[in-house]
Design a protein around this motif. Structure first.
Motif, PDB file in Angstrom:
ATOM      1  N   ASP A   6      25.356 -13.009   3.327  1.00 41.62           N
ATOM      2  CA  ASP A   6      24.992 -12.804   4.666  1.00 41.62           C
ATOM      3  C   ASP A   6      26.139 -13.892   5.495  1.00 41.62           C
ATOM      4  OD1 ASP A   6      22.826 -11.399   4.385  1.00 41.62           O
ATOM      5  OD2 ASP A   6      21.626 -12.940   4.494  1.00 41.62           O
ATOM      6  N   GLU A   7      26.541 -15.010   4.994  1.00 44.09           N
ATOM      7  CA  GLU A   7      27.463 -15.751   5.612  1.00 44.09           C
ATOM      8  C   GLU A   7      28.971 -15.508   5.409  1.00 44.09           C
ATOM      9  OE1 GLU A   7      26.340 -19.523   4.314  1.00 44.09           O
ATOM     10  OE2 GLU A   7      23.958 -18.969   4.547  1.00 44.09           O
ATOM     11  N   SER A   8      29.257 -15.035   4.322  1.00 41.38           N
ATOM     12  CA  SER A   8      30.377 -14.795   3.991  1.00 41.38           C
ATOM     13  C   SER A   8      31.177 -13.288   3.704  1.00 41.38           C
ATOM     14  CB  SER A   8      30.983 -15.524   2.867  1.00 41.38           C
ATOM     15  OG  SER A   8      30.606 -14.971   1.658  1.00 41.38           O
ATOM     16  N   GLY A   9      30.234 -12.570   3.827  1.00 34.19           N
ATOM     17  CA  GLY A   9      30.667 -11.105   3.634  1.00 34.19           C
ATOM     18  C   GLY A   9      30.432 -10.724   1.926  1.00 34.19           C
ATOM     19  N   TRP A  10      30.375 -11.833   1.187  1.00 33.18           N
ATOM     20  CA  TRP A  10      30.791 -11.670  -0.306  1.00 33.18           C
ATOM     21  C   TRP A  10      29.685 -12.404  -0.977  1.00 33.18           C
ATOM     22  CZ3 TRP A  10      34.015  -7.603  -1.564  1.00 33.18           C
ATOM     23  CH2 TRP A  10      34.797  -7.166  -0.490  1.00 33.18           C
ATOM     24  N   LEU A  11      29.338 -11.849  -2.285  1.00 38.76           N
ATOM     25  CA  LEU A  11      28.595 -12.685  -3.314  1.00 38.76           C
ATOM     26  C   LEU A  11      29.367 -13.770  -3.636  1.00 38.76           C
ATOM     27  CD1 LEU A  11      26.733  -9.739  -5.017  1.00 38.76           C
ATOM     28  CD2 LEU A  11      25.576 -11.650  -3.469  1.00 38.76           C
ATOM     29  N   PRO A  12      28.859 -14.771  -4.014  1.00 42.23           N
ATOM     30  CA  PRO A  12      29.796 -15.719  -4.603  1.00 42.23           C
ATOM     31  C   PRO A  12      30.363 -15.818  -6.101  1.00 42.23           C
ATOM     32  CG  PRO A  12      27.550 -16.394  -5.183  1.00 42.23           C
ATOM     33  CD  PRO A  12      27.315 -15.039  -4.161  1.00 42.23           C
ATOM     34  N   LYS A  13      31.584 -16.316  -6.135  1.00 46.47           N
ATOM     35  CA  LYS A  13      32.172 -16.245  -7.530  1.00 46.47           C
ATOM     36  C   LYS A  13      32.222 -17.587  -8.215  1.00 46.47           C
ATOM     37  CE  LYS A  13      36.492 -14.356  -9.121  1.00 46.47           C
ATOM     38  NZ  LYS A  13      37.718 -13.506  -8.746  1.00 46.47           N
ATOM     39  N   TRP A  14      32.761 -18.716  -7.602  1.00 49.02           N
ATOM     40  CA  TRP A  14      32.656 -20.066  -7.983  1.00 49.02           C
ATOM     41  C   TRP A  14      32.401 -20.868  -6.796  1.00 49.02           C
ATOM     42  CZ3 TRP A  14      31.960 -24.864  -8.506  1.00 49.02           C
ATOM     43  CH2 TRP A  14      31.910 -25.591  -9.940  1.00 49.02           C
ATOM     44  N   GLU A  15      31.185 -20.811  -6.303  1.00 51.73           N
ATOM     45  CA  GLU A  15      31.011 -21.558  -5.080  1.00 51.73           C
ATOM     46  C   GLU A  15      30.545 -22.866  -5.293  1.00 51.73           C
ATOM     47  OE1 GLU A  15      28.110 -23.381  -1.791  1.00 51.73           O
ATOM     48  OE2 GLU A  15      27.791 -22.866  -4.061  1.00 51.73           O
ATOM     49  N   LEU A  16      31.110 -23.720  -4.422  1.00 55.00           N
ATOM     50  CA  LEU A  16      30.964 -25.078  -4.212  1.00 55.00           C
ATOM     51  C   LEU A  16      30.551 -25.857  -3.007  1.00 55.00           C
ATOM     52  CD1 LEU A  16      31.010 -27.859  -5.652  1.00 55.00           C
ATOM     53  CD2 LEU A  16      33.510 -27.852  -5.610  1.00 55.00           C
ATOM     54  N   ASN A  17      29.345 -26.147  -2.697  1.00 55.40           N
ATOM     55  CA  ASN A  17      29.241 -26.854  -1.134  1.00 55.40           C
ATOM     56  C   ASN A  17      29.382 -25.938  -0.157  1.00 55.40           C
ATOM     57  OD1 ASN A  17      28.177 -29.100  -2.843  1.00 55.40           O
ATOM     58  ND2 ASN A  17      29.913 -30.194  -2.881  1.00 55.40           N
ATOM     59  N   ALA A  18      29.214 -24.672  -0.224  1.00 52.89           N
ATOM     60  CA  ALA A  18      29.487 -23.864   0.932  1.00 52.89           C
ATOM     61  C   ALA A  18      30.933 -23.586   1.072  1.00 52.89           C
ATOM     62  CB  ALA A  18      28.920 -24.211   2.265  1.00 52.89           C
ATOM     63  N   THR A  19      31.769 -23.645  -0.139  1.00 55.65           N
ATOM     64  CA  THR A  19      33.102 -23.179   0.090  1.00 55.65           C
ATOM     65  C   THR A  19      33.223 -22.280  -1.219  1.00 55.65           C
ATOM     66  OG1 THR A  19      33.958 -25.007  -1.254  1.00 55.65           O
ATOM     67  CG2 THR A  19      33.879 -25.386   0.813  1.00 55.65           C
ATOM     68  N   GLU A  20      34.180 -21.311  -1.158  1.00 57.44           N
ATOM     69  CA  GLU A  20      34.377 -20.364  -2.157  1.00 57.44           C
ATOM     70  C   GLU A  20      35.710 -20.721  -2.934  1.00 57.44           C
ATOM     71  OE1 GLU A  20      34.319 -18.573  -5.179  1.00 57.44           O
ATOM     72  OE2 GLU A  20      32.747 -17.760  -4.050  1.00 57.44           O
ATOM     73  N   THR A  21      35.517 -21.368  -4.074  1.00 58.94           N
ATOM     74  CA  THR A  21      36.969 -21.722  -4.828  1.00 58.94           C
ATOM     75  C   THR A  21      37.546 -20.416  -5.243  1.00 58.94           C
ATOM     76  OG1 THR A  21      35.690 -21.961  -7.056  1.00 58.94           O
ATOM     77  CG2 THR A  21      35.714 -23.915  -5.219  1.00 58.94           C
ATOM     78  N   THR A  22      37.084 -19.403  -5.731  1.00 54.18           N
ATOM     79  CA  THR A  22      37.650 -18.289  -6.088  1.00 54.18           C
ATOM     80  C   THR A  22      38.265 -18.530  -7.691  1.00 54.18           C
ATOM     81  OG1 THR A  22      39.799 -18.646  -5.301  1.00 54.18           O
ATOM     82  CG2 THR A  22      38.041 -17.275  -3.966  1.00 54.18           C
ATOM     83  N   THR A  23      37.600 -19.639  -8.395  1.00 52.66           N
ATOM     84  CA  THR A  23      38.153 -20.130  -9.537  1.00 52.66           C
ATOM     85  C   THR A  23      37.526 -18.891 -10.734  1.00 52.66           C
ATOM     86  OG1 THR A  23      37.938 -22.330  -8.966  1.00 52.66           O
ATOM     87  CG2 THR A  23      38.096 -21.772 -11.381  1.00 52.66           C
ATOM     88  N   MET A  24      38.473 -18.687 -11.663  1.00 55.37           N
ATOM     89  CA  MET A  24      38.062 -17.807 -12.726  1.00 55.37           C
ATOM     90  C   MET A  24      38.207 -16.411 -12.333  1.00 55.37           C
ATOM     91  SD  MET A  24      38.618 -19.848 -15.194  1.00 55.37           S
ATOM     92  CE  MET A  24      38.116 -18.643 -16.636  1.00 55.37           C
ATOM     93  N   VAL A  25      37.800 -15.379 -13.194  1.00 55.54           N
ATOM     94  CA  VAL A  25      37.932 -13.953 -12.829  1.00 55.54           C
ATOM     95  C   VAL A  25      36.666 -13.271 -13.150  1.00 55.54           C
ATOM     96  CG1 VAL A  25      40.079 -14.097 -13.575  1.00 55.54           C
ATOM     97  CG2 VAL A  25      38.440 -13.526 -15.254  1.00 55.54           C
ATOM     98  N   GLY A  26      36.546 -12.076 -12.360  1.00 53.09           N
ATOM     99  CA  GLY A  26      35.532 -11.249 -12.680  1.00 53.09           C
ATOM    100  C   GLY A  26      34.599 -11.259 -11.278  1.00 53.09           C
ATOM    101  N   ASP A  27      33.536 -10.601 -11.619  1.00 49.88           N
ATOM    102  CA  ASP A  27      32.563 -10.327 -10.197  1.00 49.88           C
ATOM    103  C   ASP A  27      31.091 -10.523 -10.780  1.00 49.88           C
ATOM    104  OD1 ASP A  27      31.223  -9.567  -8.053  1.00 49.88           O
ATOM    105  OD2 ASP A  27      31.660  -7.357  -8.548  1.00 49.88           O
ATOM    106  N   PRO A  28      30.825 -11.900 -11.134  1.00 49.81           N
ATOM    107  CA  PRO A  28      29.732 -12.147 -11.852  1.00 49.81           C
ATOM    108  C   PRO A  28      28.229 -12.266 -11.119  1.00 49.81           C
ATOM    109  CG  PRO A  28      31.013 -14.127 -11.503  1.00 49.81           C
ATOM    110  CD  PRO A  28      31.450 -13.156 -10.757  1.00 49.81           C
ATOM    111  N   ALA A  29      28.339 -12.272 -10.001  1.00 50.99           N
ATOM    112  CA  ALA A  29      27.060 -12.606  -9.422  1.00 50.99           C
ATOM    113  C   ALA A  29      25.952 -11.515  -9.713  1.00 50.99           C
ATOM    114  CB  ALA A  29      27.022 -13.030  -7.732  1.00 50.99           C
ATOM    115  N   GLY A  30      26.714 -10.219  -9.459  1.00 54.49           N
ATOM    116  CA  GLY A  30      25.583  -9.241  -9.811  1.00 54.49           C
ATOM    117  C   GLY A  30      25.213  -8.905 -11.026  1.00 54.49           C
ATOM    118  N   ILE A  31      25.700  -9.522 -12.003  1.00 55.22           N
ATOM    119  CA  ILE A  31      25.190  -9.582 -13.205  1.00 55.22           C
ATOM    120  C   ILE A  31      23.868 -10.209 -13.410  1.00 55.22           C
ATOM    121  CG2 ILE A  31      25.496 -10.122 -15.544  1.00 55.22           C
ATOM    122  CD1 ILE A  31      28.749 -10.031 -15.314  1.00 55.22           C
TER     123      ILE A  31
END
Length: 770
Positions: free
Chosen positions: A431-456
């Motif tokens: 809701d806040e960012s427009g995207w599911l998290p990938k590697w979220e840390l303290n309300a920042t998205e680090t985009t670390t590593m690969v893939g689209d894992p939240a949906g799994i």
């Protein structure tokens, strides 16, 4: 209050006295694992599971855990900080890459940090350092640092003695407050708060002395993995002291140079100390001190409340959680909280060492994801960091490339309410960012590593019965990351993926094959959720997408292989290249051996590509025989369970899992195979030791292996599941014997795979060896 009652006996005076004692909670006798208390007309066994937790496990061998106290999913932990000091050697990677505040081999301590990460392979946090000293105020950590002894770590408690000062340090924590107790000798003593040290690459902070018993401030953090980040963010704190200081002040060091090294080794310039200064001090290397003059040995308690929203919230967190509580009260309550969570799985029989490994692993899985919101529900919004409010717990630290493989499946089984709140947190992030998290840390998205894992994780949880979240919103979020072609942060290279079925060496300079596999697994998850939601067209579409990795299978090697943009194979090609962080165009942190079998949703398809059961079995066994298996690497951690896909070879899974547990998991500081990866490696051990493993993410199915305990009782949450318990039994534990018979209750069961529904409804699984 823990009520204990006794059966009436002839000695009424004794009985009355005992009842009175119990009513005041003063006659509880610690009896270890078999501690017994009594209730009217019945007996109840009360076990202390915390006795089996060794917080030092994982503090060496790059495990990156720390022994400091933390509450269950706490925002705050009080970790000894021993990775910045002139007496230390760079034991991990290099001196600029410590991703943990504590390494067991180090012996020179420069303070106790109050916000930390556990089991993470990238530097961040490790800030708000407190350090007790004696004598003249010294602000250079290389000078005031000390060796330490008498070190003890327990659940919710840590202590040592600072050799240089003969100060006994004790610490505990609530969810948002770190509590320390310093036993000072007679004479001049100090408590320093140093905002100049930390693991983060960000600098800058503010500190202000409010009164002789209170300090407030802020420290800037961010740049996870030392990446340049536009999302540096503040962590706020308030520190309260049980005794007013006789003198206080602040310090600030002048800048000498910029860069990572200055952050680690400090500044060489002479510090400027301002005695009695009560205005705000802002800078990169700042701190404050409280000074005492004791005419006899004296204890001082310090409470540090933390918030990612504001100083006011940090103060409220401190007051609501600890204001009227002593150190010992906090310690006891935190231990009780941990025991309640650890008791959700009871193991009986087996070796004590295995129990320690098991419950320590369970402890590690209950650290991250951890709490982000304050006691009033407020937390910072993604990107803008404006203040929002949540009704439940807003979780953070979503290392999803790691945890989608097993940790969240464990949460769904044992702690489904927490898992539900984690999914709701992911949807808040959407809701806040427009995207599911990938590697979220303290309300920042680090985009670390690969893939689209939240949906799994979302699909897996829903299919296992956790449905108290907005599944329609979740499904739309999953479709967005799966289909949006432009400016898609979760699926770089999506155009090639949709057009060709795979990423190429031109699409990405590393990880073209492994990223394709990650997208495949998420597409499989979307397909399964689509089927459940009766979206047949989406089910067909994503099912087809989920097996596109097959286009990268090379019969020459019987392994996966990268392709160029024109569809030709990458050549020359060595499938062994890429292990141990060596760069490889095809794979992220691994090679072809460590990734080829990472298609858990299509093992039958992979077997067909390889030529059937026998070639599949031979190729899988080579991974272990040729030392290509990497226990510390997520892509291949499910490999030992794949032998179960070949009828008659299930014993290989049992043998391999047992060998790996014996080799890589120990009751020692080096007792993890590598980074715990926010509990992923620990979750692997837990499942392996109880005899079930969620081999296919987003499929509600488990496969079996041999338990390490004679009886395992999982206490189920009846808000989500129909039964109170799931019991797993085995007749004996001889590692040379393998499972011959499986029964669900008393009924024979003729498969090494079981659906989540059958598992939970069975109530009891019985394994028999011969």
């Amino acid at each position: 209050m823990n009520m204990t009652t006794v059966f009436l006996n002839k000695n009424c005076s004794f009985t009355l006295a005992l009842i009175i004692c119990v009513l005041f909670s003063s006659c509880q006798k610690q009896m270890g694992e078999d501690q017994v208390t009594k209730k009217p007309l019945e007996k109840t066994i009360v076990k202390d599971f915390t006795q089996y937790v060794n917080p030092f496990i994982g503090t060496s061998n790059f495990g990156t855990t720390n022994p400091g106290p933390i509450a269950v999913r706490g925002m705050v932990s009080v970790s000894p900080f021993n990775v910045a000091g002139k007496q230390n050697l760079p034991l991990e990677k290099d001196s600029r890459w410590f991703s943990t505040p504590y390494v067991n081999e180090n012996t020179f301590l420069t303070g106790f940090s109050h916000v930390n990460l556990s089991g993470v392979g990238c530097p961040e946090l490790g800030v708000i350092l407190a350090m007790p000293t004696t004598g003249k105020v010294e602000t250079n950590h290389e000078i005031y640092g000390s060796t330490y002894s008498n070190e003890v770590a327990e659940v919710g408690y840590y202590t040592n003695t600072l050799d240089k000062y003969n100060i006994k340090v004790e610490s505990t924590a609530t969810t948002r407050v770190g509590v320390s107790k310093y036993s000072f000798p007679k004479g001049e003593s100090n408590i320093l708060l140093n905002l100049g040290l930390g693991l983060t690459n960000e600098q800058g902070g503010m500190i202000k002395i409010v009164s002789p018993t209170e300090i407030e401030g802020m420290r800037s953090v961010g740049s996870f993995c030392y990446y340049k980040s536009e999302e540096a963010y503040p962590v706020y704190f308030v520190a309260k002291f049980s005794k007013p200081a006789d003198e206080y002040g602040v310090w600030k060091k002048p800048k000498k140079h910029q860069g990572i090294e200055s952050q680690w080794m400090g500044y060489n310039g002479k510090q400027r100390i301002k005695k009695g200064y009560t205005k705000e001090v802002v800078g990169d290397s700042i701190g404050s001190y409280m000074k005492y003059h004791f005419d006899k040995p004296t204890q001082v308690e310090m409470k540090v409340g933390v918030s990612y929203v504001s100083i006011e919230n940090a103060r409220e967190n401190l007051e609501k959680e600890t204001l009227d509580k002593t150190f010992d009260q906090v310690k006891k309550e935190t231990k009780t909280q941990w025991n309640e969570h650890l008791s959700k799985i009871e193991v009986e029989g087996g070796k004590k060492e295995d129990k320690i490994k098991f419950y320590t692993a369970l402890y590690h899985t209950l650290i991250h994801p951890n709490t982000l919101n304050d006691v009033n529900g407020e937390y910072p919004k993604m990107k803008t960091r404006e203040t929002l409010k949540t009704e439940g717990t807003r979780y953070t630290v979503f290392s999803l490339w790691d945890t989608y493989r097993n940790l969240h499946q464990l949460m769904s089984l044992v702690y489904p309410k927490q898992q539900s709140d984690m999914i709701k947190s992911m949807l808040q992030i959407y809701d806040e960012s427009g995207w599911l998290p990938k590697w979220e840390l303290n309300a920042t998205e680090t985009t670390t590593m690969v893939g689209d894992p939240a949906g799994i994780i979302i699909a897996d949880s829903y299919l296992k019965g956790i449905k108290d979240f907005d599944v329609d919103k979740a499904y739309q979020a999953m479709l967005k990351s799966a289909d949006q072609l432009e400016e898609n942060p979760l699926r770089p290279g999506i155009k090639d993926y949709l057009q060709k079925g795979y990423l190429t060496t031109k699409t990405t300079n590393s990880g073209s094959v492994s990223t394709t596999q990650e997208y495949n697994i998420t597409d499989f998850a979307i397909a399964q959720l689509a089927k459940e939601l009766k979206k047949e067209e989406d089910y067909q579409r994503f099912s087809e997408r989920s097996i596109s990795y097959r286009k990268l299978f090379d019969n020459e090697f019987n392994l996966l292989r990268p392709k160029n943009d024109d569809g030709s194979w990458l050549s020359p090609y060595n499938p062994d290249t890429g292990a141990n962080f060596v760069k490889n165009l095809g794979f992220i942190e691994g090679n072809a051996w460590q990734y080829t079998f990472m298609v858990p949703h299509d093992i039958e398809g992979l077997k067909e590509l390889m030529g059937g059961d026998k070639p599949f079995l031979d190729q899988l066994q080579k991974v272990f025989d040729n030392k290509q298996y990497d226990m510390a690497n997520e892509p291949d951690i499910a490999y030992p369970f794949l032998f179960n896909y070949v009828e008659g070879e299930e014993w290989r899974t049992q043998k391999t899992v047992n060998d790996l547990l014996q080799t890589y998991y120990k009751n020692a500081p080096d007792g993890l195979p590598g980074n715990d990866d926010t509990g992923t490696m620990s979750a692997w051990a837990i499942f392996s030791m109880i005899g079930i493993y969620p081999v296919t993410p987003a499929a509600p199915v488990y496969t079996f292996c041999k338990p390490k305990f004679e009886k395992i009782t999982i206490h189920l949450d009846t808000d989500y599941y129909n039964k109170n318990t799931l019991v797993i039994n085995i007749n004996e534990l001889d590692p040379e014997k393998y499972i011959e018979i499986i029964k669900l209750g008393t009924q024979p069961y003729n498969s090494y795979f079981i659906t989540n529904e059958d598992l939970l409804n069975s109530g009891e699984i019985n394994f028999y060896t011969k």
